[in-house]
Design an enzyme around this catalytic site. Structure first.
Site, short mmCIF file in Angstrom:
data_model
loop_
_atom_site.label_atom_id
_atom_site.label_comp_id
_atom_site.label_asym_id
_atom_site.label_seq_id
_atom_site.Cartn_x
_atom_site.Cartn_y
_atom_site.Cartn_z
N ASP A 77 -27.29 3.42 1.69
CA ASP A 77 -26.63 2.03 1.06
C ASP A 77 -24.89 1.75 1.18
OD1 ASP A 77 -28.37 0.38 0.17
OD2 ASP A 77 -28.65 1.70 -2.08
N HIS A 103 -27.82 11.46 -4.24
CA HIS A 103 -29.30 10.52 -3.57
C HIS A 103 -30.19 12.08 -4.24
CE1 HIS A 103 -32.81 9.50 -2.23
NE2 HIS A 103 -32.59 7.91 -2.20
N1 CMC Z 1 -20.02 9.95 -7.35
C1 CMC Z 1 -19.74 10.76 -7.92
N2 CMC Z 1 -20.48 11.94 -8.59
C2 CMC Z 1 -21.49 11.93 -7.73
C3 CMC Z 1 -22.08 10.94 -7.56
C4 CMC Z 1 -21.16 10.16 -6.94
N3 CMC Z 1 -21.84 8.80 -6.33
N4 CMC Z 1 -24.22 11.42 -7.60
C5 CMC Z 1 -23.81 12.12 -7.90
N5 CMC Z 1 -23.22 12.85 -8.76
C6 CMC Z 1 -22.71 13.83 -9.92
C7 CMC Z 1 -22.80 14.10 -10.84
O1 CMC Z 1 -21.88 12.95 -11.48
C8 CMC Z 1 -23.46 14.97 -11.20
O2 CMC Z 1 -22.39 15.24 -11.51
P1 CMC Z 1 -21.81 17.17 -12.69
O3 CMC Z 1 -23.04 18.25 -12.14
O4 CMC Z 1 -20.60 17.19 -13.00
O5 CMC Z 1 -22.20 16.56 -14.35
C9 CMC Z 1 -24.44 15.60 -10.04
O6 CMC Z 1 -23.64 14.92 -9.48
C10 CMC Z 1 -25.34 15.28 -10.28
O7 CMC Z 1 -25.95 14.48 -10.41
P2 CMC Z 1 -27.15 13.12 -10.71
O8 CMC Z 1 -26.86 11.70 -11.66
O9 CMC Z 1 -27.96 14.05 -11.52
O10 CMC Z 1 -27.90 13.02 -9.39
P3 CMC Z 1 -29.19 12.37 -9.54
O11 CMC Z 1 -30.09 12.85 -8.34
O12 CMC Z 1 -29.92 11.98 -10.69
O13 CMC Z 1 -28.89 10.69 -9.12
C11 CMC Z 1 -28.11 9.10 -7.90
C12 CMC Z 1 -28.96 10.10 -8.28
C13 CMC Z 1 -28.70 8.41 -6.45
C14 CMC Z 1 -28.37 7.91 -8.96
C15 CMC Z 1 -26.70 8.98 -7.86
O14 CMC Z 1 -26.35 9.66 -6.54
C16 CMC Z 1 -25.43 8.12 -7.55
O15 CMC Z 1 -25.30 7.08 -9.44
N6 CMC Z 1 -25.19 7.82 -6.32
C17 CMC Z 1 -24.16 6.40 -6.48
C18 CMC Z 1 -25.93 5.41 -6.52
C19 CMC Z 1 -26.11 4.80 -5.19
O16 CMC Z 1 -25.12 5.11 -4.16
N7 CMC Z 1 -27.59 4.96 -5.07
C20 CMC Z 1 -28.41 4.90 -4.76
C21 CMC Z 1 -29.05 6.03 -4.36
S1 CMC Z 1 -30.08 5.47 -2.95
C22 CMC Z 1 -31.11 4.00 -2.30
C23 CMC Z 1 -32.65 4.34 -3.46
O17 CMC Z 1 -33.02 4.55 -2.35
O18 CMC Z 1 -31.51 3.28 -4.33
#
Ligand code: CMC
Length: 432
Positions: A366, A309
């Site tokens: 989720d 998140h």
């Molecule tokens: N599985 C594997 N690796 C992950 C995941 C995941 N679900 N989420 C983040 N990472 C890794 C990402 O690859 C990165 O690694 P590195 O530092 O080596 O490059 C690191 O963690 C930081 O990730 P980020 O994409 O920069 O983090 P963010 O804050 O931009 O993204 C997120 C947040 C929710 C989009 C992301 O965690 C994600 O895609 N999660 C899966 C989708 C999901 O479950 N979304 C629902 C969010 S809760 C409901 C809502 O409020 O909408």
């Protein structure tokens, strides 16, 4: 009052005021940054940018706190209902019994959509994605509730009570109608004698001579699901609603834009993606371990859906509540869902894995919500629509906060241009 911030740029010092929130969140007020220095702040993805000061919802992602209007989500989940919490999000305080009854009546009365909207839904292809249909219907509500959607702020605010009730109620009605149209079924009329959640299930599933029979465990679980989704501060869809509202757009146009923003798999679409992931893992006979390795490698483009998140760097408090509710619901209904076993294994494995620990990746709302929704009989392609129905009060409350602020400016970020430098137009015959 915090001390002001001092910034040195091109050997010159600039002083900027700081702002403190009621929970001690701190911000540097950079509103005069560009005019004073010629620089803008750059924060792609807005991870460090406060776009507004709001009184609606508080999150402390480091600790795992979520509060609506100051009240912890755990207390609301235990004691409140979706409509009561919606009232509080919209108007600021818990309602008296009279206020709640009045609000409930308004929502029930506002649930019917125009027959012309039903006809419009019939024009969509049978395989239309439910979120596409819902987004279109929310936009169309501006046309079918035109007196409440004038884009004249004073007029729109005058009709706010009615419009808010219509937005909340008609979203559920339009979502259920859309579902029935894609199944080739006639739509059901809202039943004002039913609770919000039971009415939705009736709209979805009642058949001629076979009305939907409410099951108390199902009603409570659905109400809880909606309550947990009702608001979440400046997430992608809510900030979209505020962005659109800041231009003076009416409530329905603003929430329609929010619905589009919610659709993506990184946001509201994650609940569908989680079930797809769990089903895929199940089909391959994997217990989740192989999938975790793929998600960690990043090569396959796979992510552990329902994990991570932007704000929560600790457990998402909603996930804790929903995980427990999921277990209880399945036990009570006697459902043995193999996806729940895979989900539990994924959660345990990921929580013990250094990749996820070091990146503060925990289950989010989720992760278990899809399993709950499936147990309630909701088809998986409707999961994100369920999120939209739940989030509507939050979107509407944020629209109101913008609309009621006489000092509100149109939201308009800047950019750093990295395209071609100045060049001349080349006539067609001279192009290589
Ligand atoms: N599985 C594997 N690796 C992950 C995941 C995941 N679900 N989420 C983040 N990472 C890794 C990402 O690859 C990165 O690694 P590195 O530092 O080596 O490059 C690191 O963690 C930081 O990730 P980020 O994409 O920069 O983090 P963010 O804050 O931009 O993204 C997120 C947040 C929710 C989009 C992301 O965690 C994600 O895609 N999660 C899966 C989708 C999901 O479950 N979304 C629902 C969010 S809760 C409901 C809502 O409020 O909408």
């Amino acid at each position: 009052m915090s001390k002001p911030a001092v910034l040195t740029l091109d050997d010159k010092e600039y002083v900027f005021p700081t702002i403190k929130g009621v929970e001690n969140e701190k911000a540097v007020d950079f509103r005069t940054l560009r005019s004073a220095t010629g620089y803008i702040s750059y924060d792609e993805g807005y991870g460090n940018t406060g776009s507004c000061q709001s009184e609606i919802t508080y999150i402390d992602g480091e600790v795992g706190i979520l509060r609506y209007r100051g009240i912890p989500i755990e207390q609301l989940a235990d004691k409140s209902s979706f409509l009561e919490s919606s009232y509080m999000l919209l108007y600021g305080d818990l309602p008296t019994q009279f206020e709640l009854d009045q609000f409930t009546t308004r929502v029930r009365k506002g649930a019917a959509v125009s027959p012309m909207m039903c006809d419009a839904l019939k024009g969509f292809p049978r395989d239309a994605p439910p979120m596409g249909m819902l987004g279109s219907m929310l936009g169309a509500m501006s046309c079918y509730n035109a007196s409440m959607a004038t884009n004249d702020r004073a007029v729109d605010l005058e009709h706010f009570d009615e419009a808010a009730a219509a937005a909340i109620a008609q979203t559920a009605t339009a979502a259920a109608l859309g579902y029935r149209v894609t199944k080739g079924l006639e739509g059901n009329q809202p039943d004002p004698s039913l609770s919000f959640g039971d009415n939705f299930l009736h709209l979805m599933f009642s058949e001629e001579g076979r009305p939907y029979k409410a099951i108390p465990e199902v009603s409570r679980a659905l109400d809880l699901m909606l309550l947990l989704h009702a608001d979440h501060e400046q997430n992608c869809s809510t900030s979209t609603v505020r962005m659109v509202a800041s231009g003076g757009a009416n409530l329905f146009a603003s929430v329609a834009a929010g619905c589009g923003a919610l659709w993506g798999p990184a946001h509201g679409g994650a609940n569908m993606a989680v079930i797809k992931m769990l089903e895929e893992i199940r089909a391959t006979g994997d217990d989740g371990s192989k999938f975790i390795e793929e998600a960690k490698s990043g090569k396959s483009g796979k992510r552990l859906m329902g994990f991570g998140h932007r704000v929560y760097k600790n457990f998402d408090p909603r996930a804790k509540i929903i995980g427990k509710a999921c277990e209880e619901l399945l036990n009570k209904l006697g459902i043995d869902d193999p996806c729940l076993d895979i989900a539990r294994h994924l959660e345990q494995a990921a929580l013990a894995d250094d990749y996820f620990i070091s990146r503060n990746l925990y289950p989010n709302v989720d992760f278990y919500s899809g399993i709950v929704l499936r147990a309630l009989g909701i088809p998986s392609d409707m999961f994100t629509v369920m999120f939209a129905i739940g989030r509507m009060p939050g979107w509407v409350a944020n629209w109101r906060e913008i609309a009621m602020n006489p000092k509100m400016k149109i939201n308009r970020p800047r950019q750093i241009y990295q395209g071609p430098a100045l060049r001349d137009y080349v006539a067609m015959e001279d192009r290589g």
